[in-house]
Motif scaffolding. Structure first.
Motif, PDB file in Angstrom:
ATOM      1  N   THR A 567       0.715  -1.243  -0.062  1.00 53.53           N
ATOM      2  CA  THR A 567       0.121  -0.061  -0.098  1.00 53.53           C
ATOM      3  C   THR A 567       0.666   1.332  -0.141  1.00 53.53           C
ATOM      4  O   THR A 567       0.208   2.439  -0.178  1.00 53.53           O
ATOM      5  CB  THR A 567      -0.914  -0.034   1.049  1.00 53.53           C
ATOM      6  OG1 THR A 567      -0.319  -0.071   2.444  1.00 53.53           O
ATOM      7  CG2 THR A 567      -1.981  -1.009   1.247  1.00 53.53           C
ATOM      8  N   GLN A 598       0.825   8.954   7.109  1.00 52.21           N
ATOM      9  CA  GLN A 598      -0.268   8.369   6.494  1.00 52.21           C
ATOM     10  C   GLN A 598      -0.738   7.173   7.356  1.00 52.21           C
ATOM     11  O   GLN A 598       0.085   6.272   7.291  1.00 52.21           O
ATOM     12  CB  GLN A 598      -0.246   8.268   5.141  1.00 52.21           C
ATOM     13  CG  GLN A 598      -1.666   7.777   4.440  1.00 52.21           C
ATOM     14  CD  GLN A 598      -1.154   7.449   2.955  1.00 52.21           C
ATOM     15  OE1 GLN A 598      -0.461   7.121   2.394  1.00 52.21           O
ATOM     16  NE2 GLN A 598      -2.348   7.632   2.119  1.00 52.21           N
ATOM     17  N   PRO A 602      -7.353   3.143   7.638  1.00 51.56           N
ATOM     18  CA  PRO A 602      -8.257   3.060   6.255  1.00 51.56           C
ATOM     19  C   PRO A 602      -7.848   1.795   5.470  1.00 51.56           C
ATOM     20  O   PRO A 602      -8.760   1.168   5.067  1.00 51.56           O
ATOM     21  CB  PRO A 602      -8.131   4.367   5.364  1.00 51.56           C
ATOM     22  CG  PRO A 602      -7.441   5.502   6.503  1.00 51.56           C
ATOM     23  CD  PRO A 602      -6.483   4.372   7.363  1.00 51.56           C
ATOM     24  N   GLN A 605      -9.078  -1.212   6.952  1.00 49.09           N
ATOM     25  CA  GLN A 605     -10.623  -1.334   6.904  1.00 49.09           C
ATOM     26  C   GLN A 605     -10.936  -1.813   5.623  1.00 49.09           C
ATOM     27  O   GLN A 605     -11.751  -2.860   5.451  1.00 49.09           O
ATOM     28  CB  GLN A 605     -11.082  -0.002   7.112  1.00 49.09           C
ATOM     29  CG  GLN A 605     -11.150   0.662   8.405  1.00 49.09           C
ATOM     30  CD  GLN A 605     -12.117  -0.110   9.342  1.00 49.09           C
ATOM     31  OE1 GLN A 605     -11.612  -0.904   9.970  1.00 49.09           O
ATOM     32  NE2 GLN A 605     -13.520   0.133   9.299  1.00 49.09           N
ATOM     33  N   LEU A 606     -10.418  -1.526   4.455  1.00 51.31           N
ATOM     34  CA  LEU A 606     -10.420  -2.005   3.326  1.00 51.31           C
ATOM     35  C   LEU A 606     -10.215  -3.350   3.036  1.00 51.31           C
ATOM     36  O   LEU A 606     -10.918  -4.322   2.485  1.00 51.31           O
ATOM     37  CB  LEU A 606      -9.710  -1.155   2.209  1.00 51.31           C
ATOM     38  CG  LEU A 606     -10.085   0.284   1.906  1.00 51.31           C
ATOM     39  CD1 LEU A 606      -9.255   1.001   0.882  1.00 51.31           C
ATOM     40  CD2 LEU A 606     -11.686   0.134   1.308  1.00 51.31           C
ATOM     41  N   ALA A 707      -9.885   0.734  -4.782  1.00 53.11           N
ATOM     42  CA  ALA A 707     -10.484   1.477  -3.302  1.00 53.11           C
ATOM     43  C   ALA A 707      -9.315   1.782  -2.661  1.00 53.11           C
ATOM     44  O   ALA A 707      -9.542   3.165  -2.181  1.00 53.11           O
ATOM     45  CB  ALA A 707     -11.076   0.259  -2.574  1.00 53.11           C
ATOM     46  N   LEU A 708      -8.167   1.293  -2.599  1.00 52.28           N
ATOM     47  CA  LEU A 708      -7.025   1.824  -1.899  1.00 52.28           C
ATOM     48  C   LEU A 708      -6.465   3.261  -2.592  1.00 52.28           C
ATOM     49  O   LEU A 708      -6.122   4.127  -1.788  1.00 52.28           O
ATOM     50  CB  LEU A 708      -5.744   0.751  -1.982  1.00 52.28           C
ATOM     51  CG  LEU A 708      -6.145  -0.348  -1.021  1.00 52.28           C
ATOM     52  CD1 LEU A 708      -4.746  -1.378  -1.278  1.00 52.28           C
ATOM     53  CD2 LEU A 708      -5.687   0.042   0.555  1.00 52.28           C
ATOM     54  N   GLU A 710      -8.309   5.179  -4.310  1.00 50.75           N
ATOM     55  CA  GLU A 710      -9.400   6.262  -3.804  1.00 50.75           C
ATOM     56  C   GLU A 710      -9.412   6.811  -2.298  1.00 50.75           C
ATOM     57  O   GLU A 710      -9.507   7.868  -2.004  1.00 50.75           O
ATOM     58  CB  GLU A 710     -10.855   5.348  -3.683  1.00 50.75           C
ATOM     59  CG  GLU A 710     -11.832   6.637  -4.382  1.00 50.75           C
ATOM     60  CD  GLU A 710     -12.984   5.818  -4.831  1.00 50.75           C
ATOM     61  OE1 GLU A 710     -13.962   5.826  -4.374  1.00 50.75           O
ATOM     62  OE2 GLU A 710     -12.978   5.190  -6.115  1.00 50.75           O
ATOM     63  N   GLN A 711      -8.725   5.986  -1.591  1.00 54.07           N
ATOM     64  CA  GLN A 711      -8.425   6.301  -0.134  1.00 54.07           C
ATOM     65  C   GLN A 711      -7.259   7.143   0.009  1.00 54.07           C
ATOM     66  O   GLN A 711      -6.896   7.402   1.057  1.00 54.07           O
ATOM     67  CB  GLN A 711      -8.237   5.073   0.865  1.00 54.07           C
ATOM     68  CG  GLN A 711      -9.584   4.505   1.312  1.00 54.07           C
ATOM     69  CD  GLN A 711     -10.433   5.294   2.309  1.00 54.07           C
ATOM     70  OE1 GLN A 711      -9.861   6.261   2.990  1.00 54.07           O
ATOM     71  NE2 GLN A 711     -11.595   5.180   2.514  1.00 54.07           N
ATOM     72  N   TYR A 713      -3.979   5.957  -0.961  1.00 51.81           N
ATOM     73  CA  TYR A 713      -2.802   5.229  -1.211  1.00 51.81           C
ATOM     74  C   TYR A 713      -2.364   5.281  -2.475  1.00 51.81           C
ATOM     75  O   TYR A 713      -2.457   4.255  -3.169  1.00 51.81           O
ATOM     76  CB  TYR A 713      -3.103   3.785  -0.529  1.00 51.81           C
ATOM     77  CG  TYR A 713      -3.574   3.632   0.943  1.00 51.81           C
ATOM     78  CD1 TYR A 713      -2.482   4.013   1.898  1.00 51.81           C
ATOM     79  CD2 TYR A 713      -4.803   3.735   1.191  1.00 51.81           C
ATOM     80  CE1 TYR A 713      -2.747   4.053   3.243  1.00 51.81           C
ATOM     81  CE2 TYR A 713      -5.104   3.845   2.656  1.00 51.81           C
ATOM     82  CZ  TYR A 713      -4.252   3.981   3.626  1.00 51.81           C
ATOM     83  OH  TYR A 713      -4.556   3.908   4.907  1.00 51.81           O
TER      84      TYR A 713
END
Ligand SMILES: Cc1cc2nc3c(=O)[nH]c(=O)nc-3n(C[C@H](O)[C@H](O)[C@H](O)COP(=O)(O)OP(=O)(O)OC[C@H]3O[C@@H](n4cnc5c(N)ncnc54)[C@H](O)[C@@H]3O)c2cc1C
Length: 733
Positions: A567, A598, A602, A605-606, A707-708, A710-711, A713
């Protein structure tokens, strides 16, 4: 704790005067005095070279001072933030995004910015300062084929920039046009006639359209509305509006109660002290010496630097301050686009008569390069010691430190100091003040949850205790996140470098503020701890987490065919090793710290949402070391595509220069027998607050990666997969 109080001097802004103060401080520090710089960016521009940068004669780095690197070399604490106010009652600087910074003396050298009060300026125009904003927009503009550029304001900066942009556009064969808009009837009305003629000829040679007697009233996206001397209202077409109008200070000094003149410039006496607040000094464009007002020009800021250095030392020692009278006239050398320049001193133009324009440019280039060499070629010194002195304070000739420091329980922070600090921080939701007063923390978890506990500790990696606290906390909590759990509470073991009582208290508070910030945003609490004094700042945290047993993620529940996702980018060990050697550029360390700050929460969580198979966090053993831990005990191997590995900014250069962390050899020794062939060194680089390494079934990895990203990363990437072959082995692709 040392009973003597030490002195904290804080510098706001790394302008021309402060850059010199820092350099001189590095050469001659003062015992018992700590210097800190607050700066929103590592690079600060050297004004003399800006037109050359825009014209393409200099690179960005040739024309900027690397403040972070300079501070590290000089043993000056670097606070990466922006000052927004001064609390003169508490003697503290209010920062944009960090807790307040207390100090004993303050100095302000934060420059000025163009007045954005014209309608539409904030939305549609770009100010010449901060240069970083303008330069970024200029780079984008250079990609366009044709456009209309408007420079509003024809002081020296406006004229030089018009010529510099025109030169660059010509070099790049762009069809852009430039118009120079100004209210005066002639260019630089106070300049010698001859100098004005040179400028007019140069502007004509580049087809820059001069619009004298035009006052701008409004900016829109593609128009500049103005009125000319004949009373006509005009709508000028423009795609890029550059504001080089009268600039002024940002205003926070005046709003904070410092006595300023009608335009908001801080009023100084001849010792460069504020006339209303003698503990505050100032220099450069943001201030005016009350007895000797001068125009805003870099040359004055440069000349004030050495005086400011002397007076900051003298006030710290309680000595009489030096008085300074700035020169009346100064040499103005104005570049004319290409490598040519015109010069004047007062009412006398110096060019053509004796010196050709090219020779004048060479002269200017020599002066500018010589100035910049002071900050680029730093004398060799033990950078490790320099880093230590940031927290330990300078230890030169007449150290104020007592000869001996007690160990054992004698090396604790005094009980009343600690109590007061905790009281001051009691507003934080992350501070469990009830538990803290007991001998031990009592924890209760919701029913059916398991307790997870981890511990981590390290010495301060960065010079700002607030960032140290945040990074240490994120690093320690990461183990809990990697197991799919939430953080419940933590205990902190903090050691603060021996220093004066006031500085130890300030550092302890700042460090705790960093820890509490991270605990609070992860809904956890500090329930206990221990503080002591030592050689340097170090932080250890025991972190408690909780999770329902069925949701706990384990590092070795892998299956053949799983994809491996990383990540965060690699290379923090190398970046900080380079900083110790004085080889890291400021922005590289900025990017490394930004990534370390960072949270992995999150991402974890993903991982939970995507029901990933296994997860771990990458820390001291490096990527390969932690991957081998994942494989340990399984009958599986990992295929790693080394070409996909994301690297932090600058790390590829540092790898080529053979910069390695001190733990690198041991890490490499531990992985060597598990990997065939040449092992890329990055695989053994230890990471601080590194990313998560996730094993996920191949069908889900694309969606998880999206998704990562978008968060936030941005570096997350698929780096390989798991294979049913060779136990504990990594195959390099
Ligand atoms: C294109 C151009 C060319 C120029 N050429 C010349 C020249 O040849 N000769 C000359 O004498 N002058 C020149 N000038 C003028 C010159 O730029 C300024 O006079 C000079 O930069 C002033 O320096 P300073 O030290 O006051 O502040 P600056 O150089 O402006 O530095 C201010 C620093 O403070 C930081 N800062 C700002 N706000 C905050 C905050 N709130 N908290 C913390 N830090 C903050 C900024 O990031 C920056 O690093 C030129 C100006 C321009 C625009």
């Amino acid at each position: 704790m040392d009973s003597a109080n030490y002195i904290d001097i804080v510098l706001i802004g790394g302008g021309h005067a402060h850059a010199q103060v820092i350099k001189m401080w590095g050469m001659k520090p003062l015992a018992g005095v700590r210097l800190s710089l607050i700066s929103p960016s590592s690079f600060t521009p050297y004004s003399g070279m800006l037109p050359g940068l825009v014209a393409g004669h200099y690179t960005f780095e040739q024309s900027h001072i690397d403040l972070r690197r300079l501070c590290h070399w000089a043993g000056v604490r670097y606070i990466n933030d922006r000052a927004v106010a001064i609390d003169s009652t508490r003697k503290a600087v209010i920062l944009a995004s960090q807790p307040d910074l207390p100090c004993d003396f303050l100095s302000i050298n934060n420059g000025i910015t163009p007045d954005l009060s014209i309608e539409g300026a904030k939305e549609f125009a770009i100010g010449v300062k901060p240069i970083s904003n303008f330069y970024q927009q200029w780079q984008t503009l250079l990609q366009q084929e044709a456009c209309m550029i408007s420079v509003v304001g024809a002081g020296i900066a406006g004229i030089e920039l018009s010529l510099a942009m025109a030169e660059r556009l010509r070099k790049e064969n762009k069809a852009a046009k430039i118009q120079l808009i100004y209210p005066q009837k002639v260019l630089l009305p106070d300049a010698p006639q001859k100098l004005r003629q040179h400028l007019e000829v140069a502007l004509q040679s580049y087809d820059v359209e001069c619009l004298p007697g035009h006052r701008v009233n409004q900016f829109t996206a593609d128009t500049i509305k103005c009125e000319n001397d004949d009373g006509e209202h005009l709508n000028l077409n423009s795609d890029f509006h550059l504001l080089c109008t009268q600039a002024k200070p940002s205003g926070f000094a005046q709003e904070s109660g410092l006595k300023c003149d009608e335009q908001g410039f801080i009023l100084l006496n001849d010792a460069l002290q504020s006339i209303s607040h003698p503990w505050i000094f100032a220099a450069g464009d943001t201030a005016q010496q009350q007895n000797h007002p001068r125009p805003q020009a870099g040359v004055f800021a440069v000349r004030q630097g050495p005086i400011l250095f002397k007076n900051l030392r003298r006030i710290a020692k309680g000595k009489k301050l030096r008085q300074y009278t700035p020169q009346q006239e100064f040499l103005k050398i104005i570049s004319l686009g290409k490598k040519s320049a015109a010069a004047s001193r007062g009412q006398k133009a110096i060019s053509r008569t004796g010196l050709s324009a090219a020779l004048v440019w060479n002269w200017k280039n020599h002066i500018d390069q010589k100035f910049m060499a002071r900050f680029q070629k730093l004398p060799k010194r033990d950078m490790k010691k320099a880093q230590g002195s940031v927290t330990k304070l300078a230890l030169p000739e007449e150290s104020l430190l007592p000869a001996m420091h007690c160990e054992g329980c004698g090396a604790k922070v005094a009980a009343d100091d600690l109590k007061n600090i905790l009281q001051e921080l009691s507003h934080s939701k992350a501070l469990d003040t009830k538990t803290l007063t007991d001998d031990a923390a009592r924890l209760s978890l919701p029913d059916n949850y398991e307790l997870l506990q981890t511990v981590d500790s390290f010495h301060g990696l960065v010079s700002d205790p607030y960032e140290q606290g945040r990074i240490a906390c994120l690093h320690a909590m990461s183990d809990i996140f990697a197991m799919g759990a939430k953080v419940h509470s933590a205990q902190a073991m903090i050691s603060i470098a021996h220093a004066g009582e006031n500085i130890v208290k300030r550092d302890l508070k700042r460090l705790l503020q960093g820890i509490l910030y991270e605990l609070e945003r992860h809904h956890a609490q500090l329930v206990g701890g221990h503080s002591s004094l030592g050689d340097r700042n170090s932080i250890g945290l025991v972190v408690n987490g909780y999770s329902e047993p069925e949701n706990i993620l384990f590092k070795n529940a892998l299956r053949a065919g799983d994809d491996l996702i990383l990540t965060k980018a690699l290379g923090s060990g190398i970046a900080f090793a380079a900083e110790q050697h004085g080889l890291a550029k400021g922005p590289w360390i900025d990017a490394t710290i930004e990534q370390m700050l960072q949270s992995n929460y999150p991402a974890a969580q993903l991982a939970h949402e995507f029901k990933v198979r296994a997860c771990t966090d990458i820390t001291g053993f490096g990527l390969a070391g932690h991957l081998l831990e994942m494989l340990d005990g399984s009958a599986l191997c990992a295929a790693l595509d080394v070409n996909t590995l994301p690297l932090l900014e600058g790390v590829d250069t540092l790898l080529e220069r053979e910069i390695r962390s001190s733990l690198f050899p041991q890490n490499m020794r531990n992985i060597r027998s598990h990997i065939d062939g040449k092992i890329p060194d990055i695989l053994a680089d230890p990471q601080t607050s590194g990313g998560l390494l996730i094993a996920v079934s191949a069908g889900k990895s694309d969606a998880l990666l999206d998704a990562l990203k978008e968060q936030g990363y941005h570096h997350s990437v698929r780096i390989g997969h798991i294979k049913a072959k060779h136990r504990d082995h990594i195959e390099l692709l």
